[in-house]
Motif scaffolding. Structure first.
Motif, short mmCIF file in Angstrom:
data_model
loop_
_atom_site.label_atom_id
_atom_site.label_comp_id
_atom_site.label_asym_id
_atom_site.label_seq_id
_atom_site.Cartn_x
_atom_site.Cartn_y
_atom_site.Cartn_z
N VAL A 184 -1.80 -11.60 12.54
CA VAL A 184 -1.77 -12.57 11.17
C VAL A 184 -2.14 -11.67 10.05
O VAL A 184 -1.69 -11.53 8.97
CB VAL A 184 -2.01 -14.02 11.14
N GLY A 185 -3.57 -11.27 10.38
CA GLY A 185 -4.00 -10.63 9.23
C GLY A 185 -3.72 -9.12 9.10
O GLY A 185 -4.00 -8.65 8.01
N GLY A 186 -3.00 -8.47 10.16
CA GLY A 186 -2.67 -7.22 9.84
C GLY A 186 -3.00 -6.47 10.86
O GLY A 186 -4.33 -6.06 10.76
N ILE A 187 -2.32 -6.15 12.02
CA ILE A 187 -3.25 -5.44 13.00
C ILE A 187 -3.75 -4.00 12.75
O ILE A 187 -3.02 -3.38 11.82
CB ILE A 187 -2.56 -5.27 14.18
N GLY A 188 -5.16 -3.44 13.05
CA GLY A 188 -5.46 -2.49 12.69
C GLY A 188 -6.42 -2.58 11.68
O GLY A 188 -7.02 -1.57 11.16
N ASN A 189 -6.38 -3.52 10.79
CA ASN A 189 -7.17 -3.89 9.53
C ASN A 189 -8.34 -4.90 9.86
O ASN A 189 -8.05 -6.21 10.14
CB ASN A 189 -6.06 -4.58 8.37
N PRO A 190 -9.58 -4.31 9.99
CA PRO A 190 -10.47 -5.32 10.10
C PRO A 190 -10.88 -6.43 9.32
O PRO A 190 -10.96 -7.49 9.55
CB PRO A 190 -11.91 -4.29 10.07
N LEU A 191 -10.39 -6.30 7.94
CA LEU A 191 -10.58 -7.56 7.02
C LEU A 191 -9.51 -8.36 7.39
O LEU A 191 -10.08 -9.71 7.28
CB LEU A 191 -10.50 -7.08 5.71
N GLY A 192 -8.42 -8.07 7.73
CA GLY A 192 -7.30 -8.94 8.40
C GLY A 192 -7.70 -9.71 9.14
O GLY A 192 -7.46 -10.96 9.52
N ALA A 193 -8.56 -8.92 10.52
CA ALA A 193 -8.76 -9.65 11.59
C ALA A 193 -9.52 -10.86 11.21
O ALA A 193 -9.47 -11.98 11.80
CB ALA A 193 -9.46 -8.95 12.40
N LEU A 233 8.48 -12.26 12.09
CA LEU A 233 9.47 -12.22 11.57
C LEU A 233 9.56 -11.98 10.14
O LEU A 233 10.44 -11.00 9.85
CB LEU A 233 10.15 -13.67 11.81
N PHE A 234 8.67 -12.60 9.26
CA PHE A 234 8.88 -12.19 7.79
C PHE A 234 7.86 -11.22 7.34
O PHE A 234 8.11 -10.98 5.96
CB PHE A 234 8.57 -13.86 7.08
N LYS A 235 6.47 -11.11 7.92
CA LYS A 235 5.75 -10.02 7.32
C LYS A 235 5.10 -9.34 8.41
O LYS A 235 3.88 -9.37 8.78
CB LYS A 235 4.65 -10.71 6.61
N PRO A 236 5.88 -8.45 9.24
CA PRO A 236 5.19 -7.77 10.27
C PRO A 236 3.89 -6.91 10.30
O PRO A 236 3.29 -6.81 10.95
CB PRO A 236 6.52 -6.77 10.75
N THR A 237 3.56 -6.50 8.81
CA THR A 237 2.28 -5.95 8.49
C THR A 237 1.28 -6.88 8.53
O THR A 237 0.16 -6.39 7.98
CB THR A 237 2.51 -5.00 7.71
N GLY A 238 1.29 -8.06 8.44
CA GLY A 238 0.27 -9.23 8.30
C GLY A 238 0.12 -9.50 6.82
O GLY A 238 0.61 -8.98 5.74
N LEU A 239 -0.89 -10.48 6.78
CA LEU A 239 -1.35 -10.85 5.34
C LEU A 239 -2.00 -9.54 4.37
O LEU A 239 -1.75 -9.42 3.46
CB LEU A 239 -2.44 -11.86 5.28
N PHE A 240 -2.84 -8.75 5.51
CA PHE A 240 -3.47 -7.73 4.60
C PHE A 240 -2.66 -6.57 5.29
O PHE A 240 -2.17 -6.71 6.42
CB PHE A 240 -4.91 -7.47 4.96
N LYS A 241 -2.58 -5.54 4.36
CA LYS A 241 -1.79 -4.44 5.11
C LYS A 241 -2.38 -3.88 6.31
O LYS A 241 -3.30 -3.01 6.17
CB LYS A 241 -1.42 -3.14 3.95
N GLY A 242 -1.41 -4.33 7.28
CA GLY A 242 -1.93 -3.47 8.41
C GLY A 242 -1.07 -2.52 9.14
O GLY A 242 0.11 -2.48 8.32
N GLN A 243 -0.88 -2.24 10.18
CA GLN A 243 0.43 -1.38 10.92
C GLN A 243 1.37 -2.35 11.31
O GLN A 243 1.02 -3.52 11.69
CB GLN A 243 -0.26 -0.55 11.96
N SER A 244 2.63 -1.96 11.38
CA SER A 244 3.64 -2.81 11.81
C SER A 244 3.87 -2.80 13.17
O SER A 244 3.57 -1.56 13.73
CB SER A 244 4.88 -2.40 10.96
N ILE A 245 3.89 -3.78 13.95
CA ILE A 245 3.86 -3.73 15.51
C ILE A 245 5.53 -3.16 15.91
O ILE A 245 6.52 -3.88 15.44
CB ILE A 245 3.72 -4.94 16.12
#
Lengths: 234, 336
Positions: B258-267, B324-336
């Motif tokens: 949800v936070g954007g995987i790969g992005n620590p702030l997102g986690a 489905l709608f934002k695969p990169t998460g809320l913060f810009k992470g990597q897309s899965i």
């Protein structure tokens, strides 16, 4: 012997050879440009010089030293800097951090080199605290060149530095590259914009099917009617 | 209308527990996101890593208690935490050497790593069960409450009490310190920056002379610390139950994605999004609604959107919506 001397390089990515006896030399402080049609092996030749392609035959000498067997990382230590065509920055790191990472192998003070890069590329200085991934294409290329300059290389290799940037930005990038060469750094560059690149080149290589077709000074190649007709569109 | 009582009830049953739970999820998700960023795979063994770390802390805590060691009002487990981190670090480095290193060498595709990590999950799970069994263990000691519900009622004169457990306060404080230390490390130190560079652009990092094996090792060390702290805090807050960690894997992954995987702030953000959604959707709002509306409006039902049995469905639903709608998460992470 020239500062960079890559002679009779043959090799490819498994299977058939792409390079068929390609020879490249660059003198100190000289700008050498590789041009040629699509698929001529321009980028491959550069990768071979940098050790990203295993040579079946031929040798690469840097400053008189045989470096044919060294890995790309080891060549960086020997004084080679390489700017790949794409994916040449750390997008989620700031511009300054990109420069710091460029200097990762250095143990001495890097601040003066950062200042030099800032001086050479005012746009890099302006955007120093911004993430590199948020910059425009031309600015990214400047960051990428700046990153490679951080190791204080003696030979800087650029793989199509002007790919995908506007003509104005291209002219500016070429100006910067001339300035880099003036500081004594040798430059080996692959270019799609052959005419403009040959204008700034001390030496030009026209590659066809992985072998040298024409080799001369940039100006002579531009004046050669045969080269003009075949490769520069008249 | 009794806004104050409603607010206290909401804080007591939703805000406080969700904040503590969110901190635990955030720490867990940080571990997942670091592995994804640097080693480029989803580590399904992360829940069991948390379990292993917490287990060591539980055992060392027991040992310290038998020696009469304690931290007074604070739980003894805090004293045992460094030992848990150390043991987990050794386990992870050993796993990397024996298992993952081989797949890195043969340049296995990410899905292969995921399957391998599932195998590692079962091994770790078995290891934990062999050592401590499957029983529930409480290991928190020291003062139980910072704010006691009864005292709060007497002090404020309200009908509703507000309780704040020591473990909840410790959870939030420790999580804050850990996250701050991690961000300092990643953003200010040379080693931390080289980790981010490696995560950003592996090829260019190699060209810059960054040693990949060193980056991988440091990542495992950080993950060991994060997982042990997360597992211990979760165990302190609830209790240590080896089975729970496999279930915890879902909200932890949901938080990271949800936070954007790969992005620590997102986690960190994802941890709180998931925790607040879970707790809010499964909380019975009857009390709050009764306080807010006129007397005659008091609802007959519990005003609970979902039974607590379905709390994992909440993270699962959020996970699917985000993918489905934002695969990169809320913060810009990597897309899965």
């Amino acid at each position: 012997m020239s500062f960079l001397h890559a002679s009779e390089m043959r090799g490819g990515y498994g299977g058939a050879d792409i390079l068929h006896g390609c020879t490249l030399t660059v003198q100190k402080g000289e700008i050498a440009v590789i041009v040629g049609p699509n698929g001529a092996g321009k980028s491959t030749a550069m990768k071979a010089v940098f050790g990203m392609l295993k040579l079946r035959e031929g040798a690469v000498y840097l400053d008189g030293e045989d470096i044919t067997g060294l890995s790309p990382q080891e060549r960086v230590y020997k004084g080679m800097g390489f700017v790949p065509q794409t994916h040449n920055i750390f997008p989620t790191m700031t511009v300054r951090e990109n420069l710091e990472m460029g200097a990762f192998i250095r143990k001495d003070e890097i601040e003066p080199t950062i200042e030099q890069v800032y001086e050479l590329f005012p746009a890099v200085y302006e955007k120093r605290n911004q993430n590199a991934g948020e910059l425009s294409g031309g600015q990214r290329q400047q960051v990428a060149v700046g990153r490679a300059l951080m190791t204080q290389p003696k030979l800087l290799m650029l793989d199509e530095p002007t790919a995908g940037v506007s003509p104005i930005v291209m002219d500016e990038l070429f100006d910067r590259i001339i300035e880099v060469a003036k500081t004594g750094i040798s430059i080996l560059m692959v270019e799609q914009n052959a005419r403009q690149a040959l204008e700034i080149a001390d030496k030009g290589y026209v590659l066809v099917q992985g072998a040298n077709a024409y080799t001369d000074t940039g100006a002579n190649l531009l004046a050669d009617p045969e080269v003009r007709r075949t490769f520069l569109g008249g | 209308m009794d806004i104050l009582n409603a607010l206290v009830a909401f804080t007591n049953f939703v805000v406080v527990p969700a904040t503590a739970y969110g901190s635990q999820l955030a720490l867990g998700a940080l571990g997942v996101t670091l592995i994804y960023g640097v080693l480029r795979f989803s580590n399904f063994a992360h829940g069991e890593t948390m379990s292993f770390g917490a287990m060591v802390v539980v055992l060392v805590t027991g040992l310290f208690q038998s020696w009469g060691l304690s931290l007074g009002a604070l739980p003894t487990a805090l004293l045992a935490l460094p030992f848990g981190i150390l043991a987990t670090a050794l386990l992870l480095l050993l796993t990397d050497r024996v298992v993952y290193k081989f797949y890195r060498k043969v340049k296995a595709v990410p899905v292969m790593f995921v399957i391998v990590s599932t195998g590692v999950m079962f091994v770790m799970n078995g290891l934990v069960r062999m050592v401590v069994g499957t029983d529930d263990r409480r290991f928190s000691d020291g003062a139980r409450f910072v704010i006691n519900a009864r005292e709060f009622k007497a002090w404020s004169g309200l009908n509703e009490g507000l309780a704040l457990k020591t473990t909840q306060v410790i959870t939030v404080v420790v999580a804050m310190i850990t996250v701050a230390a991690l961000f300092w490390f990643l953003n200010k130190t040379r080693t931390g920056k080289s980790m981010r560079a490696f995560s950003d652009n592996e090829d260019l990092a190699l060209l810059s002379g960054i040693n990949p094996e060193r980056v991988v090792m440091i990542t495992w060390l950080l993950v060991a610390a994060l997982a042990t702290i997360a597992g211990t805090l979760y165990g302190l807050d609830k209790s240590y139950k080896p089975f729970i960690f496999q279930q915890l894997l879902l909200p932890v992954f949901a938080a990271a994605i949800v936070g954007g995987i790969g992005n620590p702030l997102g986690a960190v953000a994802g941890g709180f999004v998931i925790a607040f959604s879970e707790v809010t959707l499964t909380y019975a709002f009857k009390k709050v609604v009764t306080y807010l509306g006129p007397d005659s409006w008091a609802p007959d039902g519990l005003v609970q959107l979902l039974s607590t049995d379905y709390k994992f469905a909440v993270s699962f639903a959020i996970l699917i919506i985000v993918l489905l709608f934002k695969p990169t998460g809320l913060f810009k992470g990597q897309s899965i």
